[in-house]
Design a protein around this motif. Sequence first.
Motif, PDB file in Angstrom:
ATOM      1  N   VAL A 219     -46.849 -30.825 -33.325  1.00  0.00           N
ATOM      2  CA  VAL A 219     -45.637 -30.895 -32.494  1.00  0.00           C
ATOM      3  C   VAL A 219     -44.451 -30.454 -33.355  1.00  0.00           C
ATOM      4  O   VAL A 219     -44.311 -30.893 -34.500  1.00  0.00           O
ATOM      5  CB  VAL A 219     -45.405 -32.326 -31.953  1.00  0.00           C
ATOM      6  N   ILE A 220     -43.639 -29.563 -32.807  1.00  0.00           N
ATOM      7  CA  ILE A 220     -42.431 -29.119 -33.518  1.00  0.00           C
ATOM      8  C   ILE A 220     -41.225 -29.509 -32.673  1.00  0.00           C
ATOM      9  O   ILE A 220     -41.166 -29.208 -31.475  1.00  0.00           O
ATOM     10  CB  ILE A 220     -42.464 -27.593 -33.775  1.00  0.00           C
ATOM     11  N   TYR A 221     -40.280 -30.209 -33.312  1.00  0.00           N
ATOM     12  CA  TYR A 221     -39.062 -30.701 -32.633  1.00  0.00           C
ATOM     13  C   TYR A 221     -37.917 -29.849 -33.163  1.00  0.00           C
ATOM     14  O   TYR A 221     -37.565 -29.921 -34.343  1.00  0.00           O
ATOM     15  CB  TYR A 221     -38.913 -32.176 -33.004  1.00  0.00           C
ATOM     16  N   ASP A 222     -37.321 -29.019 -32.277  1.00  0.00           N
ATOM     17  CA  ASP A 222     -36.350 -28.021 -32.749  1.00  0.00           C
ATOM     18  C   ASP A 222     -34.972 -28.172 -32.082  1.00  0.00           C
ATOM     19  O   ASP A 222     -34.728 -27.610 -31.012  1.00  0.00           O
ATOM     20  CB  ASP A 222     -36.900 -26.611 -32.481  1.00  0.00           C
ATOM     21  N   PRO A 223     -34.037 -28.884 -32.749  1.00  0.00           N
ATOM     22  CA  PRO A 223     -32.671 -28.946 -32.225  1.00  0.00           C
ATOM     23  C   PRO A 223     -31.764 -27.881 -32.841  1.00  0.00           C
ATOM     24  O   PRO A 223     -30.571 -27.879 -32.598  1.00  0.00           O
ATOM     25  CB  PRO A 223     -32.208 -30.344 -32.667  1.00  0.00           C
ATOM     26  N   VAL A 224     -32.326 -26.964 -33.638  1.00  0.00           N
ATOM     27  CA  VAL A 224     -31.512 -26.029 -34.437  1.00  0.00           C
ATOM     28  C   VAL A 224     -31.469 -24.633 -33.819  1.00  0.00           C
ATOM     29  O   VAL A 224     -30.403 -24.026 -33.685  1.00  0.00           O
ATOM     30  CB  VAL A 224     -32.044 -25.968 -35.899  1.00  0.00           C
ATOM     31  N   PHE A 242     -44.252 -27.025 -28.789  1.00  0.00           N
ATOM     32  CA  PHE A 242     -42.979 -26.671 -29.415  1.00  0.00           C
ATOM     33  C   PHE A 242     -41.852 -27.182 -28.521  1.00  0.00           C
ATOM     34  O   PHE A 242     -41.668 -26.684 -27.398  1.00  0.00           O
ATOM     35  CB  PHE A 242     -42.892 -25.142 -29.575  1.00  0.00           C
ATOM     36  N   LEU A 243     -41.108 -28.182 -28.983  1.00  0.00           N
ATOM     37  CA  LEU A 243     -40.079 -28.826 -28.154  1.00  0.00           C
ATOM     38  C   LEU A 243     -38.725 -28.146 -28.343  1.00  0.00           C
ATOM     39  O   LEU A 243     -38.158 -28.155 -29.436  1.00  0.00           O
ATOM     40  CB  LEU A 243     -39.977 -30.308 -28.538  1.00  0.00           C
ATOM     41  N   VAL A 244     -38.241 -27.535 -27.272  1.00  0.00           N
ATOM     42  CA  VAL A 244     -36.941 -26.855 -27.306  1.00  0.00           C
ATOM     43  C   VAL A 244     -35.875 -27.914 -27.018  1.00  0.00           C
ATOM     44  O   VAL A 244     -35.707 -28.350 -25.875  1.00  0.00           O
ATOM     45  CB  VAL A 244     -36.874 -25.738 -26.241  1.00  0.00           C
TER      46      VAL A 244
END
Length: 332
Positions: A219-224, A242-244
């Motif tokens: 799981v990838i958490y991407d706030p950038v 992949f979490l946008v």
Amino acid sequence: MKALQCVELAGPEKLIFGEVDDPKPKAGEVLVDIKAASVNFPDVLMIQGLYQFQPPMPFIPGAECSGIISEIGEGVTLCQVGDHVFVMAGNGCFAEKLVVEEARVNKIPKEMDFPAAAGLGMVYGTSLYALKQRAQIQPGETLLVLGAAGGVGLSAVELGKVMGARVIAAASSEDKTKTCLAHGADEAFVYPSNNLERNQQKELSNKIKELTGGLGANVIYDPVGGSFSEPALRAMAWEGRFLVIGFAAGDIPKLPLNLALLKGCQIVGVFWGAWTAMFPDENKKNFEELFDLYAAGKINPEIADRFSLKDSAQAIAHLKDRKAKGKVIIDV
Ligand SMILES: NC(=O)c1ccc[n+]([C@@H]2O[C@H](COP(=O)([O-])OP(=O)(O)OC[C@H]3O[C@@H](n4cnc5c(N)ncnc54)[C@H](OP(=O)(O)O)[C@@H]3O)[C@@H](O)[C@H]2O)c1
């Protein structure tokens, strides 16, 4: 009352602090005496006219706060004068008082202090929804968090651990990665603070692969966003999610869809605010879970920086300039 006002769409330096009329609750509304508020990235965007929701001008910024209900309008049934609450208002929270519909108010446990309550709602609400409802993360999976020392990032680190994941935190300085490790990350590494060049993107992918034994993150958490998303996606595990979350770096990345095919993975949009409006009961259950985790000491909002209401424009600038770790709190 005293409040911060946005009178033109621009940076924090153009915000004005001063006296405005006291608000009065109408039917279905409550008046909250604000005790603490917190800064979120959407505040930075909204004062510049860059957010998806824009209040009419002039407006008081500040998406969330905590306080005590001091007056209720006609027909209010869910709250009483004296209740300790936190409020997801969207705007209006960098002030001494706030009028809001009762549906936007959530009672907080008496043992939770106002600064903690002001810093919990948006970031932990977003991350629990992202990891539980959207990614359905499983114990033993690997979670990579970008911008991991920021507001939503640090809450994802803590909740990832609570949910049994192995958490890898990535941030732009040694100081920030130390904060992530202190909040339970299993591993943490530093990435460049600038927009990534091609070779730096490759290095980021390689680092994630190295830390996941070549398998990639589940799981990838991407706030950038920006130049960070694609190299992270290239280091995604088979059937990963992949979490946008957001685009703090400024640019909305365009991702090659062959990567989703090759990795059998999902690219999952996370819009917590819209979900809370559509599924308020589910969101309430999530908050009950968050309060229990808080009471059990399993989550612990990081409050590294505090400002007075008078200095709330500086508080927004602090977040905008990437100096914040965890939550920036405004004491009212
Ligand atoms: N999807 C949703 O429902 C939802 C809900 C809440 C927030 N969000 C979004 O999530 C993002 C983060 O919000 P937040 O309140 O956690 O903000 P924050 O506390 O400022 O954290 C953002 C992190 O992004 C990184 N970053 C990279 N480039 C940056 C740049 N040019 N300027 C500022 N930060 C940069 C920083 O970490 P490093 O310095 O370590 O890179 C920073 O710690 C925002 O885009 C926000 O709109 C989405």
